[in-house]
Motif scaffolding. Structure first.
Motif, mmCIF file in Angstrom:
data_model
loop_
_atom_site.group_PDB
_atom_site.id
_atom_site.type_symbol
_atom_site.label_atom_id
_atom_site.label_comp_id
_atom_site.label_asym_id
_atom_site.label_seq_id
_atom_site.Cartn_x
_atom_site.Cartn_y
_atom_site.Cartn_z
ATOM 1 N N ASN A 21 2.725 9.507 10.501
ATOM 2 C CA ASN A 21 2.661 8.109 10.939
ATOM 3 C C ASN A 21 3.527 7.873 12.178
ATOM 4 N N TYR A 22 4.381 8.857 12.513
ATOM 5 C CA TYR A 22 5.312 8.690 13.641
ATOM 6 C C TYR A 22 5.294 9.944 14.511
ATOM 7 N N PHE A 23 5.195 9.736 15.834
ATOM 8 C CA PHE A 23 5.184 10.856 16.757
ATOM 9 C C PHE A 23 5.528 10.345 18.151
ATOM 10 N N PRO A 24 6.214 11.166 18.983
ATOM 11 C CA PRO A 24 6.517 10.738 20.349
ATOM 12 C C PRO A 24 5.258 10.287 21.085
ATOM 13 N N HIS A 55 0.353 22.217 -2.261
ATOM 14 C CA HIS A 55 0.633 23.640 -2.474
ATOM 15 C C HIS A 55 2.080 23.990 -2.119
ATOM 16 N N LEU A 56 2.715 23.167 -1.302
ATOM 17 C CA LEU A 56 4.123 23.309 -0.965
ATOM 18 C C LEU A 56 4.660 21.912 -0.677
ATOM 19 N N ILE A 57 5.804 21.573 -1.296
ATOM 20 C CA ILE A 57 6.429 20.270 -1.044
ATOM 21 C C ILE A 57 7.762 20.498 -0.353
ATOM 22 N N ILE A 58 7.920 19.840 0.788
ATOM 23 C CA ILE A 58 9.148 19.933 1.577
ATOM 24 C C ILE A 58 9.911 18.623 1.422
ATOM 25 N N GLN A 111 2.906 14.167 6.392
ATOM 26 C CA GLN A 111 4.084 13.328 6.215
ATOM 27 C C GLN A 111 3.733 12.274 5.169
ATOM 28 N N TYR A 112 4.385 12.331 4.007
ATOM 29 C CA TYR A 112 3.984 11.517 2.856
ATOM 30 C C TYR A 112 4.152 10.019 3.078
ATOM 31 N N SER A 113 5.251 9.600 3.614
ATOM 32 C CA SER A 113 5.501 8.168 3.794
ATOM 33 C C SER A 113 4.920 7.691 5.124
ATOM 34 N N PRO A 114 4.268 6.516 5.170
ATOM 35 C CA PRO A 114 4.006 5.520 4.132
ATOM 36 C C PRO A 114 3.037 6.038 3.055
ATOM 37 N N VAL A 115 3.139 5.470 1.855
ATOM 38 C CA VAL A 115 2.410 5.981 0.707
ATOM 39 C C VAL A 115 0.902 5.978 0.926
ATOM 40 N N PHE A 116 0.346 4.869 1.438
ATOM 41 C CA PHE A 116 -1.105 4.781 1.583
ATOM 42 C C PHE A 116 -1.626 5.803 2.592
ATOM 43 N N VAL A 117 -0.863 6.037 3.640
ATOM 44 C CA VAL A 117 -1.267 7.032 4.635
ATOM 45 C C VAL A 117 -1.191 8.430 4.033
ATOM 46 N N ILE A 122 0.547 20.961 2.626
ATOM 47 C CA ILE A 122 2.008 21.001 2.700
ATOM 48 C C ILE A 122 2.464 19.550 2.812
ATOM 49 N N LEU A 123 3.174 19.062 1.803
ATOM 50 C CA LEU A 123 3.578 17.655 1.751
ATOM 51 C C LEU A 123 5.041 17.529 2.126
ATOM 52 N N ASN A 124 5.313 16.717 3.149
ATOM 53 C CA ASN A 124 6.682 16.480 3.586
ATOM 54 C C ASN A 124 7.164 15.137 3.029
ATOM 55 N N VAL A 125 8.156 15.183 2.161
ATOM 56 C CA VAL A 125 8.672 13.971 1.517
ATOM 57 C C VAL A 125 10.041 13.656 2.099
#
Length: 391
Positions: A14-17, A177-180, A117-123, A139-142
């Motif tokens: 949801n966030y990027f330069p 499959h992998l949670i960061i 990128q997990y947050s925001p939840v709906f995204v 690969i889920l980044n929390v």
């Protein structure tokens, strides 16, 4: 050819330069590192709008933008931007990007591996749902524990909506499959959910070479700096109106967010607001200050502010007023002083006793040496790529 395809990855965030902030910086460092590790990287993100809640100049009136940048191809999708304090309006904004993301996932060819990128939840939920349907490696980044963090900050209440978010959260954990996680507390929380997925601690360690700390003359005047998001959770405006600074102490504030206008118009003595500046310029200017201030209104389980790693890396001793795991990190690695979260009396007492002699306790060179020794981006990133390659 098969090996080459395995080195392709899609990053959904949801966030990027050109947006600024911890999440944007972390994802960009990840993209850069993966590219330099011979990954072909694609990024999917909204049209840049954070934190102002308005699409940046150069991207307005666009439904879609694809640009080949130095380290990745970046797909920017339409959304209805908003930084409103109204929960319903902010929900609509998140859903608008989820809608665009759904169309992208359905109609665009994507790599086998997808970093979300997990947050925001709906995204995060939308990305995991479609990645699961399409049988991708997820690969889920929390980076924070929504909806728990919203509950602790008073932004959410238990009920139907909260229960829905919890179900979406658990779905994302189960399908990955992998949670960061950006903190050990996050990983511990996920373990307690009964998740059997492989977990990996990946802190917000910045990827930059710090400038040499300049030699400066000893002065009785002390300049404290806050640099970061000016949001409700940080509570900087409330502190500006409740803390009394002695004549020899100044607070300088850099950043943007929902509270920036209030802070700009605040007439408190010895408090100066400088707006938002580029990260490279900010890192250079930080040498002008003696202490970096890191506050939160309440201790948020799972939260470890990235400012700990960024600002100690340039050599600033920290005044940490946020509690939680971050407090332990600052204390154990001798990066500065810790004040119990939300204890205004303790904070005021520390400020009243602050002198140039007290700064000797955590000098800039020792703070920088301690953080570089404890938190190495390259070592951490190497471990991450080994995990990614194994999926």
């Amino acid at each position: 050819m098969k090996g080459q395809k395995n080195k392709e990855i899609l990053i959904i965030t949801n966030y990027f330069p050109p947006e600024k902030g911890a999440a944007s910086n972390r994802i960009f460092s990840l993209v850069k590192g993966l590219s330099e590790s011979n990954y072909k990287v694609q990024v999917v993100c909204p049209l840049p709008n954070y934190p102002q809640g308005k699409v940046f100049t150069g991207f307005k009136k666009k439904l879609f933008s694809k640009v080949e940048e130095e380290h990745s191809s970046v797909n920017r999708l339409w959304l209805w931007p908003s930084n409103s304090s109204n929960k319903f309006i902010r929900l609509l904004s998140m859903l608008s990007f989820s809608f665009s993301l759904t169309l992208f996932m359905i109609f665009k060819k994507t790599p086998k591996k997808i970093f979300i990128q997990y947050s925001p939840v709906f995204v995060g939920f939308t990305a995991v749902f479609w990645a699961s349907i399409l049988r991708k490696k997820i690969i889920l980044n929390v980076s924070d524990l929504w909806p728990l963090a919203g509950l602790e900050m008073g932004l959410l209440k238990k009920g139907m909506y909260y229960n829905l978010l919890r179900k979406m959260e658990k779905f994302c954990y189960r399908k990955s499959h992998l949670i960061i996680g950006q903190s050990q507390e996050i990983l511990d929380y996920i373990k307690k959910e009964g998740v059997l997925t492989s977990l990996f601690l990946y802190r917000n360690i910045p990827d930059f070479t710090p400038l040499t700390i300049p030699i400066s003359a000893v002065s009785k005047e002390i300049k404290i700096v806050y640099a970061g998001l000016l949001g409700v959770a940080q509570g900087v405006y409330n502190l500006c109106t409740h803390i009394n600074l002695p004549k020899h102490i100044q607070l300088h504030i850099y950043g943007n967010g929902p509270e920036s206008e209030n802070i700009k118009n605040c007439n408190a003595t010895n408090i100066f607001y400088h707006g938002e500046i580029e990260r490279e310029l900010l890192n250079a200017k930080l040498h002008e200050y003696q202490i970096a201030f890191i506050p939160l209104i309440n201790r948020i389980y799972g939260s470890v502010p990235s400012k700990i790693f960024e600002q100690s890396r340039v050599g600033l001793p920290l005044l940490y007023y946020a509690g939680g795991e971050g407090e332990t990190i600052v204390r154990n690695n001798k990066l500065g002083w810790t004040i119990p979260v939300n204890d205004l009396n303790a904070l005021q007492s520390f400020i009243d006793s602050l002198t140039s002699e007290k700064l000797i306790e955590f000098n800039k060179n020792s703070v920088q040496k301690n953080t570089i020794k404890a938190f190495d981006f390259n070592i951490q990133f190497k471990e991450l790529t080994e995990r990614l390659n194994a999926i």
